[in-house]
Structure formats: C-alpha cells, structure tokens
Design an enzyme around this catalytic site. Structure first.
Site, PDB file in Angstrom:
ATOM      1  N   ASP A   9       0.818  -1.208   0.000  1.00 15.72           N
ATOM      2  CA  ASP A   9       0.000   0.000   0.000  1.00 15.72           C
ATOM      3  C   ASP A   9       0.864   1.275   0.000  1.00 15.72           C
ATOM      4  O   ASP A   9       2.093   1.209  -0.026  1.00 15.72           O
ATOM      5  CB  ASP A   9      -0.942  -0.049   1.216  1.00 15.72           C
ATOM      6  CG  ASP A   9      -2.360   0.390   0.872  1.00 15.72           C
ATOM      7  OD1 ASP A   9      -2.525   1.227  -0.040  1.00 15.72           O
ATOM      8  OD2 ASP A   9      -3.306  -0.083   1.531  1.00 15.72           O
ATOM      9  N   ASP A  63      -9.923   3.364  -4.214  1.00 11.70           N
ATOM     10  CA  ASP A  63     -10.683   2.255  -3.631  1.00 11.70           C
ATOM     11  C   ASP A  63     -12.107   2.176  -4.188  1.00 11.70           C
ATOM     12  O   ASP A  63     -12.783   3.191  -4.359  1.00 11.70           O
ATOM     13  CB  ASP A  63     -10.771   2.401  -2.105  1.00 11.70           C
ATOM     14  CG  ASP A  63      -9.430   2.163  -1.432  1.00 11.70           C
ATOM     15  OD1 ASP A  63      -8.433   1.886  -2.143  1.00 11.70           O
ATOM     16  OD2 ASP A  63      -9.370   2.261  -0.199  1.00 11.70           O
TER      17      ASP A  63
END
Length: 321
Positions: A82, A137
């Site tokens: 991430d 996302d």
C-alpha cells in the site's frame, strides 16, 4: 489474503514485524503451512510508508530487506503493498526497493502494487510488480464499480502475462448492488484480466450461497485466466449501449454486450463481427457463458441481445467458417 491490521503496533527489539498475538497465537508461518496444506496460497499486506493505512502497524519504508526476509521465512506467496503515510517521494522510487528485496529472498512472491493509480502505474508497473491498482478504492455501488471499470480500461494495452491492471477487489456478495449489477461487475473484471479478489466475508455461508453461482462460474473464471492474457477493450459505445471485446486463446473472442443505462425499458445491444475483429462474413459458434448454452447454429454477421438497464450478456465467439 490478509489485508491491514495483522501485526502488532511496534516491531520487536531487532526491528522485525510481529504478528498480532491475539489473532495469530501460533504465528504466520503456522497459518501459511495450513493454507498450503489445502493447496492454496497465502497473501499478506504491508505499506511503502512509515505506517499502514489503518495506522495500527508499522509500514516497510526503510525496512524493505528485513520485511521481505520475514515474509519469505513465513512462506508468504503474495504481498499487497500500500501507499499510506509515505515520505513524499515518488512511488517509482519507493516501490522498486521492495521488489528488489523480495527478489533477493529467492522466494517467488507475487507483488501487488497498491499505489491507487497515483502515478499511472500501468506505465511502469510491469518491471516492478505483478499487478497494479489503476484506481482509487472501490465501494459497493454501481456508480463506483462502473467508473473503476472505465478508468481501468484506458490501460488495457499495457496488461499482459506477468503484469495486470487491478481496478480493486470484487464487491460481489456485499449486498449493495442487484444480481444483474454483480453479474456485470464479475464479467467486467474477468474480461479485463483483473485479479478476482473476493471482497466479501466467505465465512458468511448465507452471503456465499447467494453469490456462489456468480463468483463460482467456471466459464467466466476461465476467460479471466486465459493464457493469451489480453485485456478486453470497449470497441464500440452507442450512448448507454457498449460492446467490450478481446481475443482469447484458440482463435476465439470474448464479447460483452452491456446496457449501462440507469433506468428505462429494456434495450437491444448488437455487436457486429467486424467490431470484434472477426472477418465480417464469418460464421461463428456462440457460447453464452452465463446461460451455459451454445447457440444451436453458427451465427452470421452479428449477435444481439435485449436486456434491462444495468445488465449484460457475455459470449465466447469461435469462428467456424
């Protein structure tokens, strides 16, 4: 695979990441051994920053070699990496450090670059990872899902075996969309050769039963896993009527007819052979992979279907004459 929050808040005295004792009393290696005994692979999560996105555990920035060695020693197969709480340097500087560290361990570990499409990772990701997030996302709504598919499609020509565009995980099973919308979702991810990561709680038997026929459709999964590894593209758009198509192995083609209107009556969508890349005069065997049916005769010229808003048909076309 595991996402955020699997580790303790601090490293041990030697600087090693520690699995959360309350969740993993026997450690991660024991989990990996169990998962591997089932013929499955195990993924884990870290971050190219000082903390992970939840801020509940340390990131790997500055600890890449040590963490890569840790993951390899646990027999991890997949790393989602991430982008939160970084030092402000470019992903193209931070991400390859972890890639090199993983390669140095000698263990084949799939690396999923999750920098949110920040710096067009499709343009550089192939030399750094095995997939790269092309979008921010996803959430469990039609609008979010379809916009991610659109953003991801722009980079179709850059996906190939060993490196894939990732428009984020599947929301099928979370309850925010209709059945038809989830069929569109799964179909788009499959033809886009995107990772099919289930984003619902598979331990929830009720949810699993409700969507097993979608996420368990082996014909659709085979399209996703096709060895040719070519991502389908939008080949024609007529308002809310879209044709997505691409080649698959065995001189066959996958074609999706999509009615993306939000409301209204049923509409007819038509794909012509020359839109798809098949010579216009060909006769074609048509397989409907959601109905699990092959049309009884070879079809000439085009294929049409009439469908309600926010729904699709998915076919495999095989020229036979």
């Amino acid at each position: 695979h595991a996402d955020d929050c699997w580790a303790e808040k601090t490293r041990d005295c030697k600087g090693n990441l520690r699995p959360k004792k309350s969740t993993f009393p026997s450690g991660i290696k024991a989990v990996a051994d169990y998962v591997h005994s089932k013929g499955l692979k195990l993924g884990i999560y870290s971050d190219a920053g000082y903390y992970t996105c939840s801020k509940t555990q340390p990131g790997s920035l500055g600890y890449e070699e040590q963490d890569a060695q840790t993951f390899a020693s646990w027999d991890i197969d997949y790393l989602k990496y991430d982008n939160c709480f970084n030092d402000g340097s470019r992903p193209t500087v931070r991400y390859p450090v972890m890639t090199r560290a993983l390669m140095k361990t000698g263990r084949p570990i799939y690396i999923s670059l999750c920098e949110w499409g920040d710096l067009h990772p499709a343009e550089w990701g192939f030399n750094v990872g095995n997939s790269w997030r092309t979008t921010n996302d996803i959430s469990d709504t039609w609008e979010s899902m379809i916009s991610k598919a659109d953003e991801n499609e722009v980079y179709a020509h850059l996906a190939r075996p060993g490196g894939w565009n990732d428009p984020d995980m599947l929301e099928v099973g979370n309850g925010g969309m209709t059945e038809n919308e989830y069929v569109v979702h799964f179909s788009l991810w499959a033809i886009s050769k995107s990772p099919l990561l289930l984003g619902f709680d598979v331990a929830n038997a009720t949810a699993t039963r409700a969507v097993a026929h979608i996420v368990g459709n082996e014909e659709v999964i085979r399209i996703n896993q096709d060895p040719l590894g070519v991502q389908a593209k939008k080949v024609r758009m007529m308002g809310s009527r879209e044709i997505w198509a691409g080649p698959i192995s065995g001189y066959r083609f996958v074609v999706m007819l999509l009615n993306r209107a939000d409301t209204g009556d049923e509409d007819t969508v038509t794909a012509y052979w020359d839109d798809v890349g098949i010579p216009a005069k060909s006769l074609v065997e048509v397989r409907d992979v959601w109905e699990h049916k092959t049309l009884g005769r070879a079809v000439a010229g085009n294929i049409s279907a009439t469908m309600p808003p926010r729904s699709c048909k998915l076919y495999i076309l095989k020229p036979v004459g």
